[in-house]
Design an enzyme around this catalytic site. Structure first.
Site, short mmCIF file in Angstrom:
data_model
loop_
_atom_site.label_atom_id
_atom_site.label_comp_id
_atom_site.label_asym_id
_atom_site.label_seq_id
_atom_site.Cartn_x
_atom_site.Cartn_y
_atom_site.Cartn_z
N HIS A 188 43.55 -4.00 3.57
CA HIS A 188 44.57 -4.37 2.59
C HIS A 188 45.95 -4.42 3.23
CE1 HIS A 188 42.00 -4.42 -0.88
NE2 HIS A 188 41.58 -3.20 -0.67
N GLU A 431 28.63 -24.07 1.23
CA GLU A 431 28.92 -22.81 1.93
C GLU A 431 27.66 -22.11 2.41
OE1 GLU A 431 31.11 -20.27 -0.71
OE2 GLU A 431 29.93 -20.86 -2.45
N ASP A 455 32.21 -18.55 4.11
CA ASP A 455 30.80 -18.18 3.92
C ASP A 455 29.88 -19.02 4.80
OD1 ASP A 455 30.68 -15.95 2.29
OD2 ASP A 455 30.90 -17.11 0.45
N CYS A 502 37.92 -26.14 1.75
CA CYS A 502 38.83 -25.18 1.11
C CYS A 502 38.80 -23.81 1.79
CB CYS A 502 38.50 -25.02 -0.38
SG CYS A 502 36.88 -24.30 -0.70
#
Length: 544
Positions: A188, A431, A455, A502
């Site tokens: 994070h 994907e 992915d 994307c």
């Protein structure tokens, strides 16, 4: 001069003095107590103070890094009220008759060890979150709250590691760069640094902090992951030139606003933006994206304590479409599972969640959830230029079931007199290798493909993208991945469909020309990369 190398997580260069971030190391001693109720009351008071502190940090993060990235602090607030966590603290106080600080410390150790031992990389990362909130409670119990000195100058912040709350709590206007001895590029803290546009290098190693001290001059190269401590004049001159060139490039990119995404030979390419929340629309418009190529609808589910109803979803989709004023908006249907868990879905623990019960598999086996989302999407379609795409497709039969459910929803809406757009495009994400290999069968059934390279990479290379130990084995330019994308592009065009990308590779400008030569029609990237990709497109000449 001394040179250290880690992993750059935000590309930029910073020069200045080092400030070593000192955590307040509190020595927790075990002491016997007679009044256990008083100790438990102390814990509750410390938790209440922690909740107020986290709320303030959340609001600060909301302004600086957006709602999606600020959600980690909402998770921290929820963890404060976790029954198992709190029962453990109370049980230790009651049974061992010990002080509150010791009970919180032991609970933190036990829970962190439990999370660290899990197979799921996402759950392993929760160990740091448990320690973060526990340290905050202990600091409130002892009154030993960390405060960094404010000299008014900007510094390169160096630390062993930084918890997410520490990253956001630092005054962004006083930070030149982050450098940490440990940490993962998927942490994070790394994500927050990227979204705060602050140069950052992680994983420099334990020896680094032994070699630096407050006030030491240093240069951080976030592009290469290099840190130069007390740099010589040649290094300083070289990196100053590199910094000026980078700043000039960013300035020139701003001049591309309003320009077309067209190659030198006249080929037009759509450049859209990826977003994870309605609140990110401002960034899309600010960076002059031609539309939204990936709107992650799961944020509606992640934000809620229960399934979002049809009206709530409809209003969110309607707002996005109206805000984009006729520009293309592609919304991905629910993609929950793997590293995105939602408690009220009650998903079972899986040994390999990335390949498990997720995304379209949940939608097809829980059609009531899927149909609610589809109804909201079809209702919203009249308010703009909407496209809908379905994730994690692996077979023709899956797509047939999806299209049949779409027809059911449309029939129900017609029967109820509810209007929807007949021109709404339907597409699928490429994907999985399976989808790419049978793309010739899938293309006639849809209007478009969108390649999810994140992915697609992990499934093609058998590399869990959540596992930091696997990073050295992940080659995003691997020939197999590029062949699968090219195959999908060829089959899309042969069957009258268009194709976009994307995933993260869409922003990799070293591949822009390769993608355009494959016939990719659209590239969708984080808003901050729109102008960079536009620049790359405008420098390609497909005649050569």
């Amino acid at each position: 001069m001394k040179k250290f190398t880690g992993k750059g997580v935000y590309g930029a260069i910073a020069m200045g003095k080092i400030s070593v971030f000192q955590k307040q190391d509190t020595l927790i001693q075990r002491t016997s107590v007679k009044d256990t109720e008083a100790e438990k009351a102390r814990v509750e008071a410390a938790k209440a103070a922690a909740a107020e502190q986290l709320q303030a940090i959340y609001e600060k993060a909301l302004k600086e890094v957006g709602e999606t990235n600020a959600q980690i602090f909402e998770i921290h607030m929820m963890m404060l009220e976790d029954d198992d966590y709190n029962e453990s603290i109370q049980n230790i106080i009651d049974t061992q008759k010990v002080n509150a600080e010791y009970a919180v410390s032991i609970t933190a150790d036990n829970f962190a060890e439990m999370f660290s031992a899990m197979d799921d990389a996402y759950m392993q990362a929760r160990a740091a979150d448990v320690r973060d909130i526990s340290d905050r409670i202990i600091a409130n119990l002892t009154g030993n709250v960390a405060v960094q000195e404010d000299s008014g100058e900007k510094h390169i912040i160096c630390a062993d590691d930084l918890a997410p709350s520490e990253t956001v709590s630092l005054d962004k206007d006083k930070v030149l760069a982050f450098v940490t001895a440990h940490g993962s590029s998927n942490s994070h803290t790394a994500i927050l640094a990227r979204n705060m546009n602050i140069p950052a290098v992680i994983g420099v190693g334990s020896d680094f902090l032994k070699e630096v001290q407050d006030g030491t001059e240093a240069i951080v190269d976030g592009f290469t992951g290099e840190i130069f401590v007390e740099p010589d004049e040649e290094t300083r001159r070289r990196l100053l030139e590199k910094q000026k060139a980078d700043e000039e490039k960013k300035r020139l990119l701003l001049e591309l606003k309003g320009k077309e995404n067209v190659t030198r030979d006249g080929t037009k390419v759509n450049i859209y933006a990826n977003i994870g929340s309605v609140d990110n629309i401002g960034a899309v418009l600010l960076n002059d994206a031609g539309g939204i190529g990936l709107f992650r609808s799961e944020f509606l589910y992640l934000e809620n304590n229960d399934y979002p109803n049809e009206e709530q979803q409809f209003l969110a989709y309607k707002r996005v479409l109206e805000s984009m004023a006729g520009k293309k908006v592609i919304i991905r249907t629910l993609d929950i599972g793997a590293d995105k868990q939602v408690d009220y879905f009650h998903l079972k623990k899986e040994d390999n969640p990335a390949m498990g019960y997720r995304a379209i598999r949940i939608c097809l086996t829980r059609p009531e959830i899927f149909k609610t989302q589809l109804r909201a999407l079809y209702r919203a379609s009249i308010y703009g230029n909407l496209g809908v795409m379905f994730p994690m497709i692996t077979s023709v039969s899956e797509l047939e079931k999806i299209l049949a459910i779409c027809e059911e929803v449309k029939a129900e809406l017609r029967e109820q007199g509810v209007t929807y757009s007949d021109t709404m495009e339907l597409g699928i994400m490429i994907e999985t290798p399976a989808a790419a290999i049978i793309s010739d069968r899938l293309a006639p059934m849809v209007d478009f493909f969108s390649v999810g390279t994140n992915d697609l990479t992990q499934y093609t290379l058998a590399c869990d993208r959540q596992n930091p130990d696997i990073e050295p084995f992940i080659d995003t330019h691997h020939e197999a991945i590029l062949r699968l994308i090219e195959m999908s592009a060829r089959n899309a065009h042969a069957n009258g469909a268009w194709i976009g990308i994307c995933g993260e590779l869409a922003a990799d400008t070293t591949l822009t020309e390769t993608f355009l030569r494959m016939g990719i029609d659209e590239l969708s990237v984080s808003p901050a990369f729109v102008l960079k990709v536009r620049d790359a497109v405008r420098n390609v000449d497909l005649r050569k």
